[in-house]
Design a protein around this motif. Structure first.
Motif, short mmCIF file in Angstrom:
data_model
loop_
_atom_site.label_atom_id
_atom_site.label_comp_id
_atom_site.label_asym_id
_atom_site.label_seq_id
_atom_site.Cartn_x
_atom_site.Cartn_y
_atom_site.Cartn_z
N LEU A 1 -70.05 -68.30 49.44
CA LEU A 1 -68.73 -68.65 49.97
C LEU A 1 -68.09 -67.45 50.66
O LEU A 1 -67.44 -67.59 51.70
N GLY A 2 -68.29 -66.26 50.07
CA GLY A 2 -67.72 -65.06 50.68
C GLY A 2 -68.26 -64.82 52.08
O GLY A 2 -67.52 -64.49 53.01
N GLY A 3 -69.58 -65.00 52.25
CA GLY A 3 -70.17 -64.84 53.57
C GLY A 3 -69.67 -65.88 54.55
O GLY A 3 -69.36 -65.57 55.72
N PHE A 4 -69.55 -67.14 54.09
CA PHE A 4 -69.08 -68.21 54.97
C PHE A 4 -67.64 -67.97 55.42
O PHE A 4 -67.32 -68.07 56.61
N LEU A 5 -66.76 -67.65 54.47
CA LEU A 5 -65.35 -67.43 54.81
C LEU A 5 -65.18 -66.22 55.72
O LEU A 5 -64.38 -66.25 56.66
N THR A 6 -65.94 -65.16 55.46
CA THR A 6 -65.83 -63.95 56.27
C THR A 6 -66.27 -64.21 57.71
O THR A 6 -65.64 -63.73 58.66
N ASP A 7 -67.34 -64.98 57.87
CA ASP A 7 -67.87 -65.25 59.21
C ASP A 7 -67.03 -66.26 59.99
O ASP A 7 -66.89 -66.15 61.21
N THR A 8 -66.48 -67.26 59.30
CA THR A 8 -65.80 -68.35 60.01
C THR A 8 -64.29 -68.17 60.07
O THR A 8 -63.66 -68.63 61.03
N LEU A 9 -63.68 -67.57 59.07
CA LEU A 9 -62.22 -67.40 59.05
C LEU A 9 -61.87 -65.92 58.99
O LEU A 9 -61.66 -65.28 59.99
N SER A 10 -61.78 -65.38 57.79
CA SER A 10 -61.46 -63.98 57.58
C SER A 10 -61.77 -63.63 56.14
O SER A 10 -61.75 -64.49 55.25
N TRP A 11 -62.05 -62.35 55.88
CA TRP A 11 -62.27 -61.92 54.50
C TRP A 11 -61.06 -62.19 53.63
O TRP A 11 -61.17 -62.31 52.41
N ARG A 12 -59.86 -62.30 54.26
CA ARG A 12 -58.63 -62.53 53.50
C ARG A 12 -58.68 -63.86 52.74
O ARG A 12 -58.03 -64.02 51.70
N TRP A 13 -59.47 -64.80 53.25
CA TRP A 13 -59.56 -66.10 52.57
C TRP A 13 -60.35 -65.99 51.27
O TRP A 13 -60.28 -66.89 50.42
N GLY A 14 -61.06 -64.89 51.09
CA GLY A 14 -61.68 -64.63 49.79
C GLY A 14 -60.63 -64.43 48.71
O GLY A 14 -60.88 -64.70 47.53
N PHE A 15 -59.45 -63.96 49.12
CA PHE A 15 -58.29 -63.87 48.21
C PHE A 15 -57.51 -65.18 48.19
O PHE A 15 -57.18 -65.71 47.13
N PHE A 16 -57.21 -65.70 49.36
CA PHE A 16 -56.31 -66.87 49.46
C PHE A 16 -56.86 -68.11 48.75
O PHE A 16 -56.09 -68.93 48.26
N ILE A 17 -58.19 -68.23 48.69
CA ILE A 17 -58.77 -69.43 48.10
C ILE A 17 -58.41 -69.57 46.63
O ILE A 17 -58.39 -70.67 46.06
N ASN A 18 -58.07 -68.44 45.99
CA ASN A 18 -57.68 -68.50 44.57
C ASN A 18 -56.30 -69.11 44.35
O ASN A 18 -56.00 -69.57 43.24
#
Length: 488
Positions: free
Chosen positions: A175-192
């Motif tokens: 999921l981290g790779g998908f979010l980083t490539d398609t949206l932003s690394w910030r969504w690794g935080f926001f998804i929580n």
């Protein structure tokens, strides 16, 4: 004259039929289990989701290359350093309060982490997320254990918990790779954030306010053990960056050891110790956690070494490597789901812990023979699948062994110890095996780089497997049967 059969004899004397009511989950228990598994899955995702995004974060927030590892280490320091403390706090004031407070902190720190624009605040957010993990994990496990009676129901719940932890680690990386490539690394935080809000709302509806058991918090013990663990984990993490002989590493390790010795003396003289020695002296707690430490160290080190093998030796891309690790996720999930059945079949959680460690050690050790041809990929993934399955089965055996036979008012401490074991072991596995591989690679400096790298990986993987087998034999020796474990 009538006789009374044991539960095992009673089950054996009757033909298979519907499970007794005590072995069926009620609707409420099912909902509680979903809630607690959701929390543990989120924390596992949170642990690994940012790792894939580290290079991108470094570029955007101007991290120095040598400081990138602290994005993960800042999380690990606080998660490991404070899990024992918050496990004890859960015993004193009630695990539901600590669980909710941790969820609130996780949600707020995730919001802050997604909004930061510099390195310092990002690391602060990761520290806060680690603190939240140190609160939610032991409190959530205590709630899970006290929600299900000791026996098949609890074994099943802990098996699913182990499956969710491993699935979360795997999903986090993908999921981290998908979010980083398609949206932003910030969504690794926001998804929580939406997940955290949902869990905060649902928790009071499903979980009753647990009774606090009173008592005083052992402040000297809390300070010495937390500071000691932070120094120890910092030193081990520094070893991965600077080497084991660097002054920073040695001083940190020495300070950590001294503080933990001080903690031991404090506990001997405390009227209400943070970690009563009578609990730490139980063989089931001690050897259960030693077995748990070995399986976590072995698995995290294997992931690291296989990553090097697939990319540096076989020449696969990072994306292809990440996708192949989906095989490990499947093995881990199956291990968690089936482990309770193995406990029933083998007769004890200790037997599952020993068997899991042995299979994990053997399958990891056989990877020593892997070569540099791409044809090795299928065999390596097959062995890694079996190792992943055995690893999670061992986790379930470890959790049941290390928490069984204790009263509810000590479950927060017991799960705090298991959380501490998990966090520290995950942190130290890679530096230890990396040092072994690096030393071997340097000793072959005259050889081609690919050959030297393969030799270093093979040696480290062999040591990894031998350690797992040795610990399995020790656990089998010192936990000979459930009755002995319960008395000591």
């Amino acid at each position: 004259m009538s006789t009374v059969n044991s539960p095992e004899e009673t089950r054996a004397d009757h033909s298979p039929g519907p499970a007794p009511a005590s072995e069926r989950m009620t609707k409420r228990q099912t909902l509680i289990l979903l809630l607690l598994l959701g929390a543990q899955f989120t924390l596992a995702v949170d642990f690994s989701i940012m790792n894939v995004a580290v290079p991108v974060i470094g570029r955007e927030l101007d991290f120095a290359t040598e400081n990138l590892q602290w994005i993960a280490t800042a999380f690990a320091l606080s998660a490991a350093g404070f899990s024992l403390l918050f496990g004890r706090v859960a015993d004193l004031i009630g695990p539901r309060k600590v669980f909710l407070a941790g969820l609130v902190l996780l949600t707020l720190s995730s919001l802050a982490g997604g909004l930061v624009d510099s390195a310092g605040p990002l690391l602060a957010a990761r520290v806060a997320q680690g603190l939240a993990t140190a609160m939610v994990t032991p409190a959530g496990l205590a709630l899970l254990i006290t929600s299900f009676p000791e026996g098949p129901l609890r074994d099943r719940a802990l098996g699913l918990n182990g499956a969710m932890l491993s699935a979360g680690f795997t999903c986090g990386a993908i999921l981290g790779g998908f979010l980083t490539d398609t949206l932003s690394w910030r969504w690794g935080f926001f998804i929580n954030i939406p997940i955290g809000i949902l869990l905060i709302v649902v928790t009071p509806l499903l979980l009753q306010g647990s009774r606090s058991h009173g008592g005083k918090l052992d402040i000297p013990g809390a300070v010495s053990v937390s500071a000691g663990l932070i120094a120890l984990v910092y030193g081990i993490s520094a070893a991965g960056q600077y080497g084991w002989g660097d002054p920073t590493t040695l001083i940190s390790l020495a300070v950590g050891i001294v503080l933990l010795v001080v903690f031991g003396f404090v506990e001997l003289n405390a009227s209400e110790p943070l970690a009563p020695l009578r609990i730490l002296g139980r063989r089931s707690v001690t050897w259960g956690n030693i077995g748990g430490a070995a399986t976590f160290i072995g698995f995290t080190a294997m992931i690291f070494l296989l990553t090097l093998y697939l990319q540096e030796v076989l020449g696969y891309s990072a994306i292809a490597t990440g996708l192949t690790f989906g095989v490990l996720g499947v093995g881990a999930f199956l291990g968690g789901v089936t482990a309770p059945r193995w406990i029933g079949a083998l007769g004890s959680s200790r037997a599952v812990l020993v068997a899991g460690l042995l299979v994990q050690g053997i399958t990891v050790g056989v990877l020593f023979f892997a070569g540099d041809a791409r044809g090795w990929l299928y065999g390596v993934l097959g062995l890694a699948f079996l190792s992943s399955y055995a690893h999670v089965a061992a986790i379930v055996g470890f959790m049941v062994t290390a928490t069984s036979g204790l009263p509810n008012e000590q479950q927060g401490l017991a799960t705090g110890i298991t959380t501490l074991t998990q966090q520290v072991s995950i942190t130290i596995g890679i530096p230890i095996m990396s040092a072994i591989a690096t030393a071997q690679i340097r000793s072959m400096s005259s050889e081609p780089v690919k050959a030297a790298t393969l030799s270093g990986i093979n040696l480290a993987i062999l040591v990894n497997g031998l350690i797992l087998i040795a610990v399995a034999l020790l656990v089998a020796l010192f936990l000979r049967n459930r009755r002995t474990a319960g008395r000591h």
